[in-house]
Design a protein around this motif. Structure first.
Motif, short mmCIF file in Angstrom:
data_model
loop_
_atom_site.label_atom_id
_atom_site.label_comp_id
_atom_site.label_asym_id
_atom_site.label_seq_id
_atom_site.Cartn_x
_atom_site.Cartn_y
_atom_site.Cartn_z
N LEU B 196 0.85 -1.20 -0.02
CA LEU B 196 -0.06 0.16 -0.05
C LEU B 196 0.78 1.10 0.03
N PHE B 197 1.95 1.18 0.78
CA PHE B 197 2.93 2.33 0.93
C PHE B 197 3.74 2.32 -0.43
N THR B 198 3.93 1.51 -1.06
CA THR B 198 4.66 1.59 -2.38
C THR B 198 3.98 2.43 -3.43
N PHE B 199 2.61 2.26 -3.25
CA PHE B 199 1.48 3.08 -4.20
C PHE B 199 1.63 4.35 -3.68
N ALA B 200 2.30 4.82 -2.88
CA ALA B 200 2.23 6.19 -2.66
C ALA B 200 2.40 7.11 -4.01
N GLY B 201 1.61 8.15 -3.91
CA GLY B 201 2.05 9.11 -4.92
C GLY B 201 1.46 10.43 -4.29
N ALA B 202 1.91 11.46 -5.17
CA ALA B 202 1.96 12.75 -4.54
C ALA B 202 0.44 13.12 -4.64
N LEU B 659 -11.71 10.94 13.15
CA LEU B 659 -12.23 12.20 12.23
C LEU B 659 -11.65 12.04 10.89
N SER B 660 -10.36 11.84 11.02
CA SER B 660 -9.47 11.69 9.72
C SER B 660 -10.07 10.66 9.00
N VAL B 661 -10.45 9.56 9.61
CA VAL B 661 -10.93 8.45 8.51
C VAL B 661 -12.17 8.67 7.86
N SER B 662 -13.06 9.21 9.03
CA SER B 662 -14.34 9.71 8.40
C SER B 662 -14.45 10.78 7.31
N ASN B 663 -13.27 11.74 7.64
CA ASN B 663 -13.61 12.58 6.44
C ASN B 663 -12.78 11.89 5.11
N TYR B 664 -11.74 11.16 5.12
CA TYR B 664 -11.44 10.71 4.13
C TYR B 664 -12.37 9.88 3.06
N LEU B 665 -13.08 9.18 4.21
CA LEU B 665 -14.11 7.88 3.43
C LEU B 665 -15.48 8.77 3.06
N ASN B 666 -15.78 9.78 3.82
CA ASN B 666 -17.03 10.33 3.45
C ASN B 666 -16.89 11.67 2.71
N ARG B 667 -16.09 12.36 2.95
CA ARG B 667 -16.16 13.80 2.34
C ARG B 667 -15.23 13.54 0.92
N CYS B 668 -14.15 12.94 1.08
CA CYS B 668 -13.24 13.03 0.05
C CYS B 668 -13.36 11.65 -0.78
N TYR B 673 -6.50 6.79 1.25
CA TYR B 673 -5.93 7.48 2.49
C TYR B 673 -6.46 7.26 3.77
N ALA B 674 -7.76 6.74 3.71
CA ALA B 674 -8.22 6.36 4.93
C ALA B 674 -7.62 4.87 5.62
N THR B 675 -7.44 4.24 4.46
CA THR B 675 -6.60 2.89 4.69
C THR B 675 -5.33 3.22 5.33
N ARG B 676 -4.58 4.08 4.74
CA ARG B 676 -3.28 4.37 4.85
C ARG B 676 -3.24 4.86 6.38
N ALA B 677 -4.12 5.77 6.65
CA ALA B 677 -4.21 6.42 7.83
C ALA B 677 -4.44 5.25 9.01
N THR B 678 -5.50 4.44 8.72
CA THR B 678 -5.78 3.48 9.56
C THR B 678 -4.56 2.61 10.04
N ILE B 679 -3.85 2.10 8.84
CA ILE B 679 -2.67 1.41 8.95
C ILE B 679 -1.54 2.15 9.80
#
Lengths: 86, 1696
Positions: B196-202, B659-668, B673-679
């Motif tokens: 997942l982190f190797t797929f990081a992109g800008a 909050l971060s995860v819910s924002n990532y998921l619901n708003r964005c 990124y939600a996954t990344r944050a969770t990991i």
């Protein structure tokens, strides 16, 4: 969806002694809901069983036998009574 | 390298201990755990490390390609992973922080973009799938309960939560060394995380993936290096990534000149480098590569395919490094150097190719490029299909083991690589909307990516420069081939021309760049921004500025360049439907703040970063820039977790992540990124060992959008539960099941299987039926899909049971099971119809009730216990009787051995003959099997047949335990030669030794219980073991159900009591013997309902169906007093029809009888078999003959009875295997109440030792009218007679007689009505019972003769008891026979009998016709009934009197059937209108004086009571009980044996006027009724007045009549005290005289008798006991008044 209840009396060795589905019996559920219930029956068991862990933890914190809501899973709330001998 | 000192100066704090010039000795980046496994904190720091973009010129890349590395980026990438040693940076306060494990991430400038996350997830899915799950199932299956989560299990994980950041071969290594590591338990998760982190992109919202610096590399071989270096990064025309505006193009540029030792000389490079330094300043580096000199053939570079073909021994590397490779290479360090890149290269290649392949099908977002991408689709997909095979190189096995799947076509992968490079263009093209119309750019332009920046640039020329050397299309693939062909096989020698020095140079290069350029650059930026932006923001003005900007900025639509902008959405990851996104341009203060914080974070200044994030968060919130906001919240939480200080509050962190995860998921809508944050959150939780918080964080991310992620997270959550402070195993299991469910949904079958199977162990044996069903079903399905049909079948077997599933569900289970089983059988090469499947649970066969019934036995399914008890009793009886001799005795032994085994004879032989006429005559052995269908769907059983095993050996001892019948046997190999013989529509198959019935189909309805009866015909002698049941379920699955039946539980030994040990069961082991007689018994006209006492004749039909004569037939009955089996001739004989008894009608018959107790329950049935003559030839019931015998049934007791008959019989021939065969038969009858009879006796006033017997008869019936017909009395010494006055001849007075007779006459009219009792009525009848004069005479004679031949029963009992107490073991002679006097008194003739008595002439005439009606009580059935009833009563009373002594157990040896004074009465009745008749017995009237049965010496009792002589405790105890029961038995209280009667005339007329005193003689008769005691008596006549006092002192009953009479006193005249001695049965008459003074009523019964046992003549009473017995005297006083009326003579005179 109405409030339906699922009551299990669990023995000391984690095995269910008694199980009962307590639904709002006055309203006969329509067929699709019945089937839906059918599916979730094992889920109920899962939830109850896993909630035992919490019960195990919580029961030492209080002297009451009624443990209120010990656990919740999605929309299911689990509360428990602990018998005196536990 | 010369410049190094220069660089060092501004950064003096470089604390690198490493001498940069010298090669680091053992510096292999490969399997050192410290390198590859990083703690979670490091992992996060690393994942968010600075990113450095790379641009390399084509010649620089080419240089790398000679080392089989496609680009320069790939070359340096591994070295950025970990910077050796500490680096130091300065925080916001300008204080130095030293950073361990600093890392940078290199990326191609063109690949800074975010990859398609959906495609990325699919790749991840493939990788996850590739992780073989068997690792975990071994190590995890111990978790069942909480106790299994041992400390050992946990500690291996908690202290080293290491993360395998990359590189799989080390992973493998590590897995083996530390198997319980959480990451190694779930390597798929770490893989997921890593990928997942190797797929990081800008992304726009954070700057971690924005390049901090850009490396521009050029080869020294470049003709114009300076220009080339300048060109790629032209600020005027930035790379498209910078076009978005959010990325700051003003980053550090770092120029690298690569010295290619193959191409150029070092001098040339040095000069070039000097030039570079002049042009670009300090940020330059000279990198020397390819120090290993190229061998002469330089062709290799251009023809790498050939090279890879050379080393086609790819997997021998570890053991024999480079065995087949070119010898000129440095064989020692080559593998080490190669390993730096190996895994990464293969992986990055595959990721790329997959990314492409998965990204392609997705329709591009921008409509303008649709046509283009579809073109690409068409062109590339053909190549993309093949490479789907799983990345074996990414699995741990790749390095260590040769794997056949490695073979992969080089061309295919080369093509994919080509398309990879192409696709990177195309995606950029498609997304960036730059109007490149490149249909002309065919995929063959492999180096198109270089043309990206400027297609017309000279890079193309340079990039394609090698092309002329290679002709045609091959050149197009050249570059690709060069790198790709090596990829599949790890043999590709990455860095083949690199020496150790080169590698070290690379390392130094990276480090120097980081330390001297990157970090200072970042620090500068941090300081700059902090001063310019952040401090302004922190201040009041800053806030005001922000607020005002929002207020004012909202007014004008065109946003200022510094604030939020709406940009067209781009990229592959924008959520559907969103066309614009909001970004901050890179120079906006918000973006700079963020960047500042990110830089601070990268330099590990977490507190500072946190404060910046906190500030900027508000802006984002106010601007509704949710993605920014989410990112900031994520970082806030992360900063808190990363900082080394303790957490202030857990909830804060959790809240910010939530909050971060819910924002990532619901708003964005950005699950990535939600996954990344969770990991990251989860990793940090692990780092802080906050496992309890883990599940909440993880479960938060288990939405529906990605099943794989949810599954992985759920599984991690499950493991977290195990590691929580209190491990929660149930939660663990539940989450595992959920994970398994999600794995199923996303097709990860192995993982699903693993999750379910691990979880199933927790749920095992807990009876959560639905849970178990769910798990088994899931497991069954998964294992089926995984091809594990065997396991699948086993799991489905568990589902076939009674459960709460619906019928439809169960039907589905069955269907699926049958389907799977069919496949399974096909795969195993089995025939499902013949080969059996073990352990099929349906139908449920109740093994315990499987029973074998011989065909002749009546089907009895009632309690076996009762039958066994009967059999045992019978056996004991036989043994005890001991009357068998010779072969009988041996036969008994075998009978005993065979206990529990079923014996049957060969049944088949006669079948051939008899086939014609009697169908049921040849019935075979029946086996009843109870089966039960637990399912709610009907099932059918086909081809049901017994599984039997025949042995030749007939000896029953041989079988101890059956051989293991768990083995699944091929059932019916001997199915051939099926002799079809159609008996009653069933099919019999012959197996030589036996024939078996096969039932075609049995349908079991839902939940039905059924008894299957199968037949078996033994054909040969031997043994047949019934092993089990063959059947075929639903005509598809054949199975064999073995019967496991155990015998009785053993309780004999202590260990058997503690453990459950059962006797082996033999009831299914048939013993087949030679032909035997076979008894069949039927009862005809057996009554269903009986009145109590009623006697009904039934017919017993005995039929010998066997082939040998039947003999010695006996019946053991459970209710012996109910039955009498008569002889054949007596059939139909009326029993109550009295025969003419002409002789003495009313007088007693006398007959002799064995006075021995006997067992009434065993009755010989066959006639002519008399016990008296055992040697006599016994009656033989010939084969095939039938005999009818009468059976009289008498309703002896009220109630419902089950009569059990156990018939035993023998063959006329001597059969050594079977001596006896038994037959069980049972009948049921209800006995209704009829008459209730009470009898009571009173001492008669008329005669000494006479009694009045009153019989109260109550009719309990409501309808029937009973008619009493006769009373029979049987007694050794008593006779009954009607109440008449002729009894006492001495006192016979005619006048009185006449009175009585008149009384009789009055009643004689209703005498007939008195003998009939209407319903619910009661009558009383009275009889007088007298002692038979003859008998008493005989008794007297005996007494006088003393100890002569015949003993009375009491004497016998007493002596036998004495012997017992003495311990005399010698056999007692049986008690003498006893003569019974039988009196039959007919009710009807009663009055006439009296007439006869009074009136002999008339009476004889009248009596004669009536005597015919006398029921012969001693005739066949009646006497037996009388005997058995008597016997039953006697034994019952004895067991009551002597509980638990051996007297009760063996009464026969000590007691007699009749006592001398017993009298039995039988009352006969009939119901005329119902044609019923019967009789009741009144048994046990004992008229004798009560005495202890033991009349021996008391000394003997006392002597034995003393335990001194006892040898054994047990016997002593037993004797004590015995003695106790004899001495202190409450049933025997000694009475005075003396009876007294006072007689005188009732009325005495006396003329007092004439002669003064009336003196009346009173005769007092004193009789000693004891049979053995001589008594001394002294009789004292009491006067009336002093009688009161004496009575009061003497007895309690005195007052109750003392004042009733005797108004006037009377006196005794003459001697008032008499003494005397009475021998037994002697009578003494004493006449005393009463003297009355006046007329009146007097009670003359006033006396006192004192009795002592005479001691002088006691031959039996030895002197020792005399004193005791003398003291035990009796004092008798009268208890009834004897009234005498003295009347005045005067009154009577006129009358007479």
């Amino acid at each position: 969806m109405g409030s339906s209840f699922y009551l299990v009396i669990v023995g000391s060795r984690d095995d269910p002694v008694y199980e009962a589905d307590l639904g709002p019996s006055s309203k006969a559920p329509p067929v699709p809901e019945g089937t839906k219930k059918e599916e979730s029956k094992h889920l109920n068991q899962f939830i109850i069983h896993s909630a035992l862990d919490i019960v195990e933890e919580v029961q030492w914190n209080t002297t009451a036998t009624y443990l209120k809501v010990v656990d919740k899973f999605n929309e299911f709330l689990i509360s428990a009574f602990v018998s005196a001998g536990s | 390298m010369d410049e190094k000192p220069q660089h060092l100066k501004p950064l003096p704090s470089v604390s690198s201990p490493q001498p940069t010039g010298s090669p680091i000795p053992r510096m292999s980046p490969s399997p050192a755990p410290s390198l590859t496994h990083i703690a979670p904190r490091d992992f996060v720091a690393r994942a968010l490390g600075p990113r450095i973009a790379v641009i390399a010129s084509s010649d620089a890349n080419e240089l790398c390609q000679t080392n089989n590395l496609p680009t320069f980026v790939e070359l340096i990438k591994p070295f950025g992973e970990l910077i050796e040693g500490k680096v130091s940076a300065r925080d916001s306060q300008n204080l130095p922080i030293s950073i361990d494990n600093f890392s940078v991430r290199f990326a191609d400038l063109t690949q800074l973009e975010e990859p398609d996350h959906r495609a990325a997830f699919r790749i991840i899915s493939d990788y996850v799938k590739a992780q073989s799950p068997d690792l975990a199932t071994e190590s995890l299956d111990c978790i069942r309960t909480k106790q299994d989560v041992s400390q050992r299990y946990l500690e291996t994980n908690t202290d080293s939560c290491l993360v395998s950041l990359r590189i799989l071969p080390p992973l493998k290594f590590f897995v083996l060394s530390n198997p319980a590591n959480l990451d190694d338990l779930t390597p798929w998760y770490s893989e997921f995380r890593r990928l997942l982190f190797t797929f990081a992109g800008a992304s726009e919202h954070e700057t971690f993936d924005h390049p901090v610096a850009i490396i521009i590399a050029v080869s020294s071989a470049n003709p114009d290096p300076i220009n080339t270096l300048l060109r790629p990064y032209d600020p005027a025309s930035p790379a498209p990534i910078f076009d978005k505006g959010f990325m700051d193009p003003n980053v550090l540029k770092y120029y690298v000149l690569i010295h290619d030792a193959h191409r150029t000389s070092i001098a040339h490079s040095e000069t070039l480098f000097d030039k570079m330094k002049k042009t670009f300043g300090l940020h330059c580096h000279l990198l020397k590569l390819n120090s290993v000199m190229l061998p002469a053939n330089l062709i290799r570079t251009s023809d790498p395919e050939k090279k890879t073909q050379e080393n086609d021994d790819p997997f021998s590397i570890p053991s024999t490094p480079q065995a087949g490779t070119s010898p000129e290479n440095d064989t020692i360090d080559n593998p080490r150097i190669r390993d730096i890149w190996a895994a990464q290269m293969t992986e990055s290649h595959h990721i790329q190719s997959r990314l492409l392949s998965y990204a392609e099908p997705r329709s591009p977002r921008s409509s303008s490029s649709t046509s283009l991408s579809s073109n690409i689709n068409a062109s590339t997909t053909p190549f993309l299909i093949p490479p789907v095979p799983i990345m074996t190189s990414s699995t741990p096995t790749s390095a260590a083991f040769p794997s056949p799947t490695h073979s992969r076509s080089a061309s295919a992968s080369s093509l994919t690589l080509v398309s990879t490079s192409y696709s990177s263009i195309s995606t950029i093209l498609a997304t960036s909307e730059t109007p490149f119309q490149t249909p002309l750019q065919t995929p063959t332009t492999a180096d198109g990516f270089l043309a990206l920046h400027d297609p017309k640039d000279g890079f193309i020329e340079q990039g394609t420069a090698p092309r002329p050397g290679v002709p045609g299309d091959a050149s197009a693939h050249n570059l690709g081939l060069g790198l790709v062909s090596g990829l599949p096989a790890p043999v590709v020698r990455y860095g083949q021309y690199l020496s150790d020095e080169d590698v070290e140079g690379l390392r130094t290069f990276v480090k120097e760049m980081v330390v001297h350029s990157v970090i200072p650059f970042m620090e500068r930026n941090i300081q700059l921004w902090n001063e310019q932006v952040a401090s302004a923001r922190r201040g009041l003005t800053g806030r005001f500025f922000g607020v005002s900007r929002r207020f004012f900025g909202s007014g004008n639509k065109s946003p200022s360049p510094q604030s939020l902008q709406n940009v067209q959405a781009w990229g592959l990851n924008s959520p559907a439907g969103v066309t614009t996104i909001s970004i901050y341009p890179h120079n906006a203060p918000e973006a700079q703040m963020r960047k500042l914080a990110d830089y601070a974070f990268m330099l590990r200044d977490y507190r500072f970063a946190h404060s910046i994030y906190d500030v900027v968060k508000r802006d984002y919130y106010n601007d509704k820039a949710y993605k920014y906001l989410a990112g900031t919240q994520e970082m806030l939480g992360l900063c808190q977790l990363m900082s080394s200080s303790a957490l202030t509050s857990k909830t804060d962190v959790d809240h910010s992540f939530e909050l971060s995860v819910s924002n990532y998921l619901n708003r964005c809508k950005s699950p990535f990124y939600a996954t990344r944050a969770t990991i990251m959150y989860y990793e940090m939780l692990r780092h802080r060992k906050m496992y309890k918080e883990g599940p909440t964080a993880l479960v938060r991310m288990t939405g529906e959008d990605s099943d794989l992620r949810s599954a992985l997270f759920l599984e991690q959550a499950a493991h977290c539960f195990l590691r929580a402070p209190k491990s929660m195993v149930r939660k663990y299991a539940f989450h595992l099941v959920m994970a398994g469910h999600r794995f199923t949904k996303c097709g990860q079958r192995e993982h699903a299987y693993r999750c379910y199977s691990v979880a199933s162990r927790v749920f095992e044996d807990h009876h959560w039926s639905l849970v178990e069903d769910h798990i088994h079903f899931a497991l069954g399905r998964q294992s089926y899909h995984l091809g594990e049909l065997d396991a699948a079948v086993q799991y489905f077997l568990k589902l076939l049971r009674s459960s709460r599933q619906s019928a439809a569900q169960q039907a589905a289970y069955i269907r699926e099971f049958l389907y799977i089983y069919k496949q399974y059988a096909a795969k195993q090469g089995k025939d499902p119809l013949i080969d059996s499947l073990a352990g099929l649970p349906i139908p449920a066969v109740n093994d315990a009730t499987v029973r074998v019934v011989l065909s002749n036995a009546h089907a009895t399914n009632d309690n076996e216990e009762a039958w066994l008890a009967l059999e045992k009793e019978l056996l004991e009886e036989d043994i005890e009787a001991g009357l068998y001799a010779g072969n009988r005795r041996r036969a008994l032994q075998t009978l005993k051995q065979d206990d529990g085994r079923v014996l049957c004879a060969i049944g088949g032989l006669r079948m051939l003959f008899v086939l014609g006429h009697h169908g049921d005559e040849i019935e075979p052995v029946l086996v009843h099997i109870d089966v039960h269908n637990p399912m709610q769907v009907p099932i059918t059983l086909n081809e049901v047949m017994l599984g039997c095993h025949h042995r030749i050996s007939t000896e029953p001892e041989e079988q101890e335990l059956p051989e293991n019948d768990r083995e699944i046997r091929m059932p019916l190999g001997t199915r051939l030669e099926a002799v079809l013989r159609d008996i009653q529509d069933t099919l019999f198959l012959s197996f030589g030794a036996l024939d078996l019935e096969k039932v075609g189909e049995i349908i079991l309805e839902p939940l039905q219980q059924k008894t299957i009866t199968l037949r078996l015909i033994p054909r040969q002698e031997g043994s047949i073991r019934i092993r089990g049941l063959h059947y075929t379920l639903n005509a598809l699955v054949h199975t064999f159900h073995p019967f496991h039946k155990h015998g009785k539980r053993l309780n004999d030994k202590a260990e058997n009591r503690f453990n459950r040990v059962y006797a082996p069961d033999r009831s299914l082991d048939l013993h087949v013997t030679s032909p035997m007689p076979l008894l069949d018994v039927t009862f005809n006209s057996f009554p269903e309902v009986l009145f109590s006492g009623e006697v009904v004749q039934a017919v017993l039909e005995i039929n010998n169906k066997g082939e040998r004569g039947l003999t010695d037939l006996r019946a053991k009955m459970s209710h012996p007093s109910f039955f009498v089996i008569g002889k054949e001739e007596a059939l139909g004989k009326p029993i109550y029809e009295g025969m003419a008894n002409p002789s003495d009608s009313c007088h007693a018959d006398e007959y002799e009888l064995d006075n021995e107790l006997f067992n009434p329950s065993v009755v010989p049935v066959l006639p002519h078999h008399t016990e008296d003559l055992p040697t006599m030839k016994q009656h033989v019931l010939a084969p095939g003959t039938t005999m009818r015998l009468p059976v009289w049934v008498r309703g002896d007791r009220i109630g419902k009875h089950v009569f059990r008959f156990l018939f035993t019989y023998q063959s006329e021939e001597d059969n050594n295997a079977i001596s006896y065969r038994t037959l069980r038969c049972s009948k049921t009858t209800q006995v209704l109440p009829s008459l209730k009879i009470n009898a009571f006796t009173r001492p008669s006033t008329k005669g000494l030792n006479e009694f009045i017997l009153g019989i109260e008869t109550e009719n309990l019936q409501t309808v029937a009218e009973f008619e009493l017909s006769q009373l029979s009395a049987a007694s050794p010494s008593w006779v009954a007679s009607p109440v008449t006055l002729n009894a006492d001849p001495k006192f016979q007075d005619n006048s009185h007689m006449s009175v009585v007779i008149t009384h009789f006459h009055e009643s004689s009219e209703d005498q007939a009505s008195k003998s009939t009792i209407p319903p619910r009525q009661t009558t009383f009848t009275y009889y007088r019972i007298r002692k038979i004069p003859e008998a008493s005479q005989v008794g007297e004679q005996d007494a006088s003769f003393d100890k002569q031949a015949t003993l009375t029963p009491e004497q016998w009992t007493s002596t036998s008891l004495e012997r017992l107490l003495r311990g005399d073991q010698s056999k007692m002679p049986p008690p003498p026979k006893i003569k019974l006097q039988l009196t039959n008194l007919s009710f009807v003739t009663l009055s006439f009998v009296h007439f006869e008595c009074c009136n002999p002439d008339l009476g004889s005439m009248l009596c004669f016709p009536q005597t015919d009606d006398i029921i012969p009580a001693q005739s066949t059935p009646l006497d037996n009934f009388a005997l058995t009833s008597r016997m039953q009563w006697r034994s019952a009373s004895l067991t009551m009197q002597f509980p638990s002594t051996l007297l009760a157990k063996r009464p026969r040896n000590y007691f007699t059937l009749y006592g001398a004074n017993d009298i039995d009465l039988a009352l006969y009745w009939r119901i005329p209108n119902m044609q019923r008749h019967g009789h009741h017995y009144i048994i046990g009237i004992n008229l004798a004086v009560q005495q202890n049965p033991f009349q021996g010496s008391r000394a003997l009792l006392e002597a034995t009571a003393a335990p001194t002589r006892a040898m054994y405790e047990a016997t002593t105890k037993e004797r004590a009980v015995l003695v106790n029961s004899l001495t202190k038995n409450k049933y025997f209280k000694d009475e005075s044996p003396v009876k007294v009667m006072v007689r005188c005339a009732d009325v005495h007329a006396f003329d007092f006027t004439k002669s003064g005193l009336c003196i009346v003689p009173v005769l007092i008769s004193i009789k000693n009724c004891a049979w053995n005691k001589t008594v001394n008596f002294s009789l004292e006549m009491l006067a009336w007045n002093n009688g009161n006092t004496s009575l009061q002192t003497g007895a309690t009953r005195g007052p109750h009549y003392k004042s009733t009479t005797n108004v006037f006193p009377f006196h005794w005249s003459g001697a008032t005290l008499r003494n005397g001695t009475l021998v037994p049965d002697a009578t003494n008459h004493i006449t005393v005289h009463a003297c009355f003074q006046q007329a009146g009523v007097y009670d003359v019964n006033r006396w006192r008798l004192t009795i002592n046992y005479a001691n002088e003549d006691g031959a039996t009473n030895v002197g020792a006991g005399a004193s005791v017995e003398a003291a035990k005297g009796y004092v008798q006083v009268p208890n009834l008044p004897r009234i005498i009326s003295v009347v005045q003579e005067a009154e009577e005179v006129p009358h007479s």
